[in-house]
Structure formats: structure tokens, C-alpha cells
Design a protein around this motif. Structure first.
Motif, PDB file in Angstrom:
ATOM      1  N   LYS A   6      18.571  -1.371  13.043  1.00  0.00           N
ATOM      2  CA  LYS A   6      18.702  -2.788  12.705  1.00  0.00           C
ATOM      3  C   LYS A   6      20.139  -3.257  12.807  1.00  0.00           C
ATOM      4  N   GLY A   7      21.072  -2.433  12.353  1.00  0.00           N
ATOM      5  CA  GLY A   7      22.485  -2.785  12.425  1.00  0.00           C
ATOM      6  C   GLY A   7      23.115  -2.424  13.753  1.00  0.00           C
ATOM      7  N   GLY A   8      22.481  -1.505  14.498  1.00  0.00           N
ATOM      8  CA  GLY A   8      23.001  -1.115  15.798  1.00  0.00           C
ATOM      9  C   GLY A   8      24.222  -0.221  15.745  1.00  0.00           C
ATOM     10  N   HIS A   9      24.314   0.648  14.727  1.00  0.00           N
ATOM     11  CA  HIS A   9      25.476   1.541  14.650  1.00  0.00           C
ATOM     12  C   HIS A   9      25.081   2.898  14.067  1.00  0.00           C
ATOM     13  N   ARG A  10      25.972   3.872  14.263  1.00  0.00           N
ATOM     14  CA  ARG A  10      25.759   5.215  13.731  1.00  0.00           C
ATOM     15  C   ARG A  10      26.178   5.264  12.272  1.00  0.00           C
ATOM     16  N   LEU A  11      25.342   5.902  11.468  1.00  0.00           N
ATOM     17  CA  LEU A  11      25.665   6.089  10.062  1.00  0.00           C
ATOM     18  C   LEU A  11      26.307   7.444   9.825  1.00  0.00           C
ATOM     19  N   ALA A  12      25.854   8.453  10.575  1.00  0.00           N
ATOM     20  CA  ALA A  12      26.389   9.805  10.438  1.00  0.00           C
ATOM     21  C   ALA A  12      26.288  10.500  11.787  1.00  0.00           C
ATOM     22  N   ASP A  13      27.299  11.286  12.119  1.00  0.00           N
ATOM     23  CA  ASP A  13      27.323  11.999  13.397  1.00  0.00           C
ATOM     24  C   ASP A  13      27.834  13.414  13.150  1.00  0.00           C
ATOM     25  N   GLU A  14      27.541  14.297  14.098  1.00  0.00           N
ATOM     26  CA  GLU A  14      27.964  15.698  14.012  1.00  0.00           C
ATOM     27  C   GLU A  14      27.451  16.366  12.735  1.00  0.00           C
ATOM     28  N   CYS A  15      26.203  16.091  12.368  1.00  0.00           N
ATOM     29  CA  CYS A  15      25.619  16.665  11.157  1.00  0.00           C
ATOM     30  C   CYS A  15      25.075  18.054  11.457  1.00  0.00           C
TER      31      CYS A  15
END
Length: 172
Positions: A120-129
Motif C-alpha cells: 500500500k505504501g510502496g516501500h520496503r519495511l525490512a530487508d536482509e532478514c
């Protein structure tokens, strides 16, 4: 006579007004003390540990996944104090994808890491998990990897090169 009657009523109301206000303040004072005691007992309780496996992400972000990524069609996600239920979505890329249309949360898991997105926001919340096992060198427990025989064997199965396999010696 009418003026005397009205003056008496006004005087009576004026005298009873402060008495009523004094009664209400004395009654409400003990109530605030008891509520403050209750609130202090609530704050001393430790929050329960989140259910699921801890995935450590870059920039100190943490998420918890509950369920079996290789088998379950719906997994649980706890992120920033909120719980989500993410159903599996079919993909053609081989990545495991889980998405909740209502909240917009999308989890993509590949053998080396996981990413949490907000559609919905079009962005990453967390990466390299990654989990503790992944940080030690293991691959993510993905359904696609399990169907192929694991990430170390590749798409075609075990290596079929012409060389003879070496027997592994075991310590005794």
C-alpha cells in the motif's frame, strides 16, 4: 413578596453550589488514587515474548515468523508490535511469497534472505532478514528450496559430473 422568594431561592442555590462541588472533589480524590495504583501494577508486568522464529534484519529491525515456511499455506508475522496472517501466493520465480491484501504486508523469502514490503505504501519495511541458522551459513527454509532438493543441489538435483565421488571419512 415575589422578590423575597426569588432572592431566597438564589441564596439557597448559591450556598449549596460550593457544598456540592466540595463533595464531588472529595469523592473523586480517592478514585484517582486507586486508579493510579492499578496503573502501576499493570506497568510492572513484563510483556510476553513474541511467538515464532526471530528474523534479524538490517538496521536493527526484527520480525517473528510462526509456522512452517515449507508446508503451511498461511504463516503468522509479528512486526513492530502487530500480528499479521499472511497467506501464500503462487509465484513463477521460485521465491516464496506471502501477502495480506487487507494490511498490504508482503513477505518474500529467497534462500539467502527475506524482505518485508508494504504494497500500500510502496516501500520496503525490512530487508536482509535472516535467522540465526542463516547467519551461520544455512539457507532459508523455503518451499521452493525443499521441492528442488535444497539450495545446494540446484534445479537438476545432485551434481552429475564425470568425477567419482569421494567417500567421506567420519571421525572415530
Amino acid at each position: 413578596m415575589k422578590c423575597f422568594f426569588f432572592a431566597t431561592c438564589i441564596a439557597a442555590l448559591a450556598m449549596s453550589g460550593p457544598a456540592i462541588a466540595a463533595e464531588s472533589t472529595t469523592k473523586s480524590a480517592p478514585a484517582t488514587k486507586s486508579t493510579s495504583k492499578k496503573s502501576t501494577t499493570k506497568t510492572t508486568k513484563a510483556p510476553a515474548a513474541p511467538a515464532g522464529e526471530k528474523w534479524q534484519c538490517e538496521l536493527g529491525t526484527v520480525m517473528y515468523l510462526s509456522g512452517n515456511l515449507q508446508v503451511d499455506q498461511v504463516i503468522g508475522l509479528r512486526f513492530q508490535g502487530k500480528n499479521y496472517r499472511l497467506p501464500r501466493v503462487a509465484t513463477t520465480t521460485g521465491a516464496d511469497r506471502y501477502a495480506d491484501q487487507r494490511s498490504g504486508m508482503v513477505l518474500v523469502v529467497i534462500p539467502s534472505k527475506a524482505m518485508l514490503l508494504n504494497s500500500k505504501g510502496g516501500h520496503r519495511l525490512a530487508d536482509e532478514c535472516q535467522t540465526e541458522a542463516m547467519l551461520a551459513g544455512a539457507a532459508a527454509p523455503t518451499q521452493a528450496g525443499g521441492l528442488r532438493g535444497g539450495p545446494s543441489t540446484g534445479l537438476l538435483g545432485p551434481s552429475t559430473s564425470g568425477g567419482a565421488s569421494q567417500p567421506q571419512s567420519q571421525p572415530q
